[in-house]
Design a protein around this motif. Structure first.
Motif, PDB file in Angstrom:
ATOM      1  N   HIS A 134       0.865  -1.184   0.000  1.00 57.54           N
ATOM      2  CA  HIS A 134       0.000   0.000   0.000  1.00 57.54           C
ATOM      3  C   HIS A 134       0.899   1.231   0.000  1.00 57.54           C
ATOM      4  N   GLN A 135       0.321   2.379  -0.296  1.00 56.45           N
ATOM      5  CA  GLN A 135       1.059   3.629  -0.140  1.00 56.45           C
ATOM      6  C   GLN A 135       0.859   4.129   1.298  1.00 56.45           C
ATOM      7  N   TYR A 136       1.843   4.086   2.209  1.00 56.67           N
ATOM      8  CA  TYR A 136       3.187   3.570   2.011  1.00 56.67           C
ATOM      9  C   TYR A 136       3.488   2.602   3.151  1.00 56.67           C
ATOM     10  N   TRP A 137       2.864   1.421   3.105  1.00 53.29           N
ATOM     11  CA  TRP A 137       3.068   0.425   4.148  1.00 53.29           C
ATOM     12  C   TRP A 137       2.823  -0.958   3.562  1.00 53.29           C
ATOM     13  N   TRP A 138       3.207  -1.975   4.359  1.00 57.37           N
ATOM     14  CA  TRP A 138       3.149  -3.358   3.898  1.00 57.37           C
ATOM     15  C   TRP A 138       2.201  -4.176   4.776  1.00 57.37           C
ATOM     16  N   GLU A 139       1.418  -5.007   4.142  1.00 59.29           N
ATOM     17  CA  GLU A 139       0.489  -5.893   4.849  1.00 59.29           C
ATOM     18  C   GLU A 139       0.924  -7.341   4.627  1.00 59.29           C
ATOM     19  N   ASP A 168      -2.166  -2.897  -3.767  1.00 58.28           N
ATOM     20  CA  ASP A 168      -3.509  -2.346  -3.601  1.00 58.28           C
ATOM     21  C   ASP A 168      -3.705  -1.057  -4.389  1.00 58.28           C
ATOM     22  N   ASP A 169      -2.604  -0.481  -4.894  1.00 62.86           N
ATOM     23  CA  ASP A 169      -2.735   0.808  -5.572  1.00 62.86           C
ATOM     24  C   ASP A 169      -1.845   0.927  -6.800  1.00 62.86           C
ATOM     25  N   VAL A 170      -0.576   1.249  -6.605  1.00 62.61           N
ATOM     26  CA  VAL A 170       0.340   1.419  -7.729  1.00 62.61           C
ATOM     27  C   VAL A 170       1.368   0.296  -7.716  1.00 62.61           C
ATOM     28  N   ILE A 171       2.286   0.318  -8.671  1.00 63.20           N
ATOM     29  CA  ILE A 171       3.324  -0.718  -8.715  1.00 63.20           C
ATOM     30  C   ILE A 171       4.353  -0.457  -7.619  1.00 63.20           C
ATOM     31  N   HIS A 172       4.619  -1.492  -6.829  1.00 61.37           N
ATOM     32  CA  HIS A 172       5.668  -1.456  -5.818  1.00 61.37           C
ATOM     33  C   HIS A 172       6.657  -2.581  -6.120  1.00 61.37           C
ATOM     34  N   SER A 173       7.715  -2.683  -5.331  1.00 63.40           N
ATOM     35  CA  SER A 173       8.684  -3.760  -5.513  1.00 63.40           C
ATOM     36  C   SER A 173       9.199  -4.212  -4.150  1.00 63.40           C
ATOM     37  N   PHE A 174       9.094  -5.500  -3.892  1.00 65.63           N
ATOM     38  CA  PHE A 174       9.491  -6.110  -2.623  1.00 65.63           C
ATOM     39  C   PHE A 174      10.968  -6.472  -2.696  1.00 65.63           C
ATOM     40  N   TRP A 175      11.751  -5.999  -1.718  1.00 68.27           N
ATOM     41  CA  TRP A 175      13.194  -6.249  -1.747  1.00 68.27           C
ATOM     42  C   TRP A 175      13.745  -6.354  -0.333  1.00 68.27           C
ATOM     43  N   VAL A 176      14.375  -7.494  -0.040  1.00 64.99           N
ATOM     44  CA  VAL A 176      15.115  -7.686   1.206  1.00 64.99           C
ATOM     45  C   VAL A 176      16.543  -8.031   0.796  1.00 64.99           C
ATOM     46  N   PRO A 177      17.446  -7.054   0.732  1.00 66.83           N
ATOM     47  CA  PRO A 177      18.771  -7.260   0.125  1.00 66.83           C
ATOM     48  C   PRO A 177      19.527  -8.469   0.655  1.00 66.83           C
ATOM     49  N   HIS A 215       8.194   7.023  -1.296  1.00 68.32           N
ATOM     50  CA  HIS A 215       8.775   5.757  -1.755  1.00 68.32           C
ATOM     51  C   HIS A 215       9.986   5.356  -0.917  1.00 68.32           C
ATOM     52  N   ALA A 216      10.893   6.310  -0.665  1.00 70.19           N
ATOM     53  CA  ALA A 216      12.120   6.008   0.064  1.00 70.19           C
ATOM     54  C   ALA A 216      11.870   5.678   1.527  1.00 70.19           C
ATOM     55  N   LEU A 217      10.642   5.948   2.013  1.00 71.13           N
ATOM     56  CA  LEU A 217      10.319   5.713   3.419  1.00 71.13           C
ATOM     57  C   LEU A 217       9.410   4.494   3.598  1.00 71.13           C
ATOM     58  N   MET A 218       9.196   3.749   2.524  1.00 73.14           N
ATOM     59  CA  MET A 218       8.304   2.587   2.581  1.00 73.14           C
ATOM     60  C   MET A 218       9.115   1.366   3.001  1.00 73.14           C
ATOM     61  N   ASN A 219       9.468   1.332   4.270  1.00 73.57           N
ATOM     62  CA  ASN A 219      10.343   0.297   4.808  1.00 73.57           C
ATOM     63  C   ASN A 219       9.547  -0.771   5.549  1.00 73.57           C
ATOM     64  N   PHE A 220      10.157  -1.934   5.683  1.00 69.54           N
ATOM     65  CA  PHE A 220       9.595  -2.985   6.515  1.00 69.54           C
ATOM     66  C   PHE A 220      10.743  -3.838   7.032  1.00 69.54           C
ATOM     67  N   GLU A 221      10.433  -4.809   7.884  1.00 75.67           N
ATOM     68  CA  GLU A 221      11.457  -5.692   8.427  1.00 75.67           C
ATOM     69  C   GLU A 221      11.024  -7.145   8.302  1.00 75.67           C
ATOM     70  N   VAL A 222      11.997  -7.999   8.054  1.00 78.55           N
ATOM     71  CA  VAL A 222      11.773  -9.440   8.118  1.00 78.55           C
ATOM     72  C   VAL A 222      12.439  -9.935   9.395  1.00 78.55           C
ATOM     73  N   VAL A 223      11.632 -10.480  10.294  1.00 75.69           N
ATOM     74  CA  VAL A 223      12.133 -10.978  11.573  1.00 75.69           C
ATOM     75  C   VAL A 223      12.235 -12.493  11.476  1.00 75.69           C
ATOM     76  N   GLN A 310       4.146  14.821   7.814  1.00 75.34           N
ATOM     77  CA  GLN A 310       5.490  15.394   7.864  1.00 75.34           C
ATOM     78  C   GLN A 310       6.554  14.295   7.876  1.00 75.34           C
ATOM     79  N   ILE A 311       6.181  13.126   8.366  1.00 75.09           N
ATOM     80  CA  ILE A 311       7.112  12.005   8.433  1.00 75.09           C
ATOM     81  C   ILE A 311       7.082  11.206   7.136  1.00 75.09           C
ATOM     82  N   LYS A 312       5.873  10.951   6.633  1.00 75.42           N
ATOM     83  CA  LYS A 312       5.700  10.252   5.360  1.00 75.42           C
ATOM     84  C   LYS A 312       4.814  11.101   4.450  1.00 75.42           C
TER      85      LYS A 312
END
Length: 339
Positions: A134-139, A168-177, A215-223, A310-312
């Motif tokens: 989603h803009q700008y979070w992950w489910e 859910d909206d626009v094209i995103h890309s999933f990446w865990v380097p 876009h640059a703030l659309m972060n997530f974590e893999v635990v 202001q944050i996102k």
């Protein structure tokens, strides 16, 4: 300014820009230090392509310097070197060699690409996760476990996790380097991939497709956790502690009901309606980050609630700066009780 000085200045500028770009994040997350099988396979492809490029560069430069020295103009020698235009042998040589090099790169690339897009087996034993951007979070939804969460993808170590990715909206890309390469998430389409982690840890994930202002703030974590810890997390998510215990938490739940419930769901509550426009907040108190960006503490939570845009920039999260201090504190107490 002489040409030499101009070139040196340009080289210095590029070197400084390179250092700045490589130092944007600490600690650095890199594909050159993979922690999973998928990442290792992709690193093998990266190294193969690098070796091929180095080989081509060395051969071309060797020919270049040979010709430069062998056929340089000599004093008193005005002869013309033998002309080789139209040579069938040379024409075939520089057609066949690139084809061979491309084949060496293409065969393992195609094999690895199809292998990493493997779907979950039908036996029902594999761990499946539906990933929705989603803009700008992950489910993250675990359909076989009945769990839905956001911003943190929990997985057991040393097991393949099969992802079904959509937007859910626009094209995103999933990446865990450190774990796997990029995979696009397209509206109305589901792509598949798998990843695994060979050791416990928290791995940074990013959106790798320009998707808007944040876009640059659309972060997530893999635990990644040991299987026993992962099972414990699953049990906590299935039986969450979501009912308020103190007077402040109960008052905070009322504030939440009046202001947040239409967008956010919390499992394990007695609320009659559950929103799905925003992240699921079940277990929010145990998440590492607020909004996928800031350390999960009281100060950052208040910043996010008061001024999310202001944050996102561009986020659909509304501002709650109209809440008085008491209501804000009670809301934070309730959110921080969601374990």
């Amino acid at each position: 300014m002489s040409r030499g000085k101009h070139s040196a200045r340009l080289l210095s500028i590029f070197a400084i820009l390179t250092l700045l770009m490589t130092g944007c994040e600490e600690p650095a997350k890199t594909v050159f230090d993979p922690k999973g099988s998928a990442g290792e396979s992709q690193l093998d492809l990266i190294m193969l392509s690098i070796y091929i490029m180095i080989f081509v560069f060395v051969v071309v430069m060797a020919i270049f310097f040979y010709v430069l020295i062998r056929y340089r103009q000599k004093p008193g020698d005005n002869s013309i070197p033998k002309q080789i235009e139209g040579s069938m042998k040379l024409e075939l040589l520089w057609i066949v060699i690139p084809i061979i090099l491309l084949a060496i790169l293409a065969v393992p690339t195609l094999s690895t690409t199809f292998s990493l897009a493997e779907e979950a087996p039908d036996n029902g034993d594999a761990l499946r996760v539906k990933v929705t951007a989603h803009q700008y979070w992950w489910e993250f939804e675990y359909p076989d476990l009945g769990i839905k969460t956001a911003q943190e993808l929990h997985i057991p170590t040393n097991e393949k996790v099969y992802l079904e990715l959509t937007s859910d909206d626009v094209i995103h890309s999933f990446w865990v380097p450190e774990l796997a390469g990029k995979q696009d998430l397209n509206p109305g389409k589901t792509n598949t991939m798998w990843l695994d982690a060979k050791e416990p840890g928290t791995y940074a994930g990013r959106c790798a497709e320009l998707c808007g202002a944040s876009h640059a703030l659309m972060n997530f974590e893999v635990v990644a956790e040991d299987r026993s810890d992962f099972d414990q997390w699953v049990a906590e998510r299935k039986n969450p502690s979501s009912e308020p215990q103190t007077a402040e938490q109960k008052a905070g739940k009322e504030v939440f009901t009046q202001n947040c419930m239409s967008c956010h769901a919390i499992d394990g509550t007695k609320m009659k309606t559950k929103g799905d426009k925003g992240p699921n907040l079940t277990g929010f108190a145990k998440r590492n980050k607020v909004a996928g960006l800031m350390e999960n503490n009281d100060e950052n939570l208040e910043k996010w609630l008061k001024h999310p845009d202001q944050i996102k920039p561009g986020t659909y999260m509304p501002s709650f700066d109209y809440l008085n201090k008491k209501d804000m504190n009670n809301l934070k107490e309730y959110l921080r009780s969601l374990e």
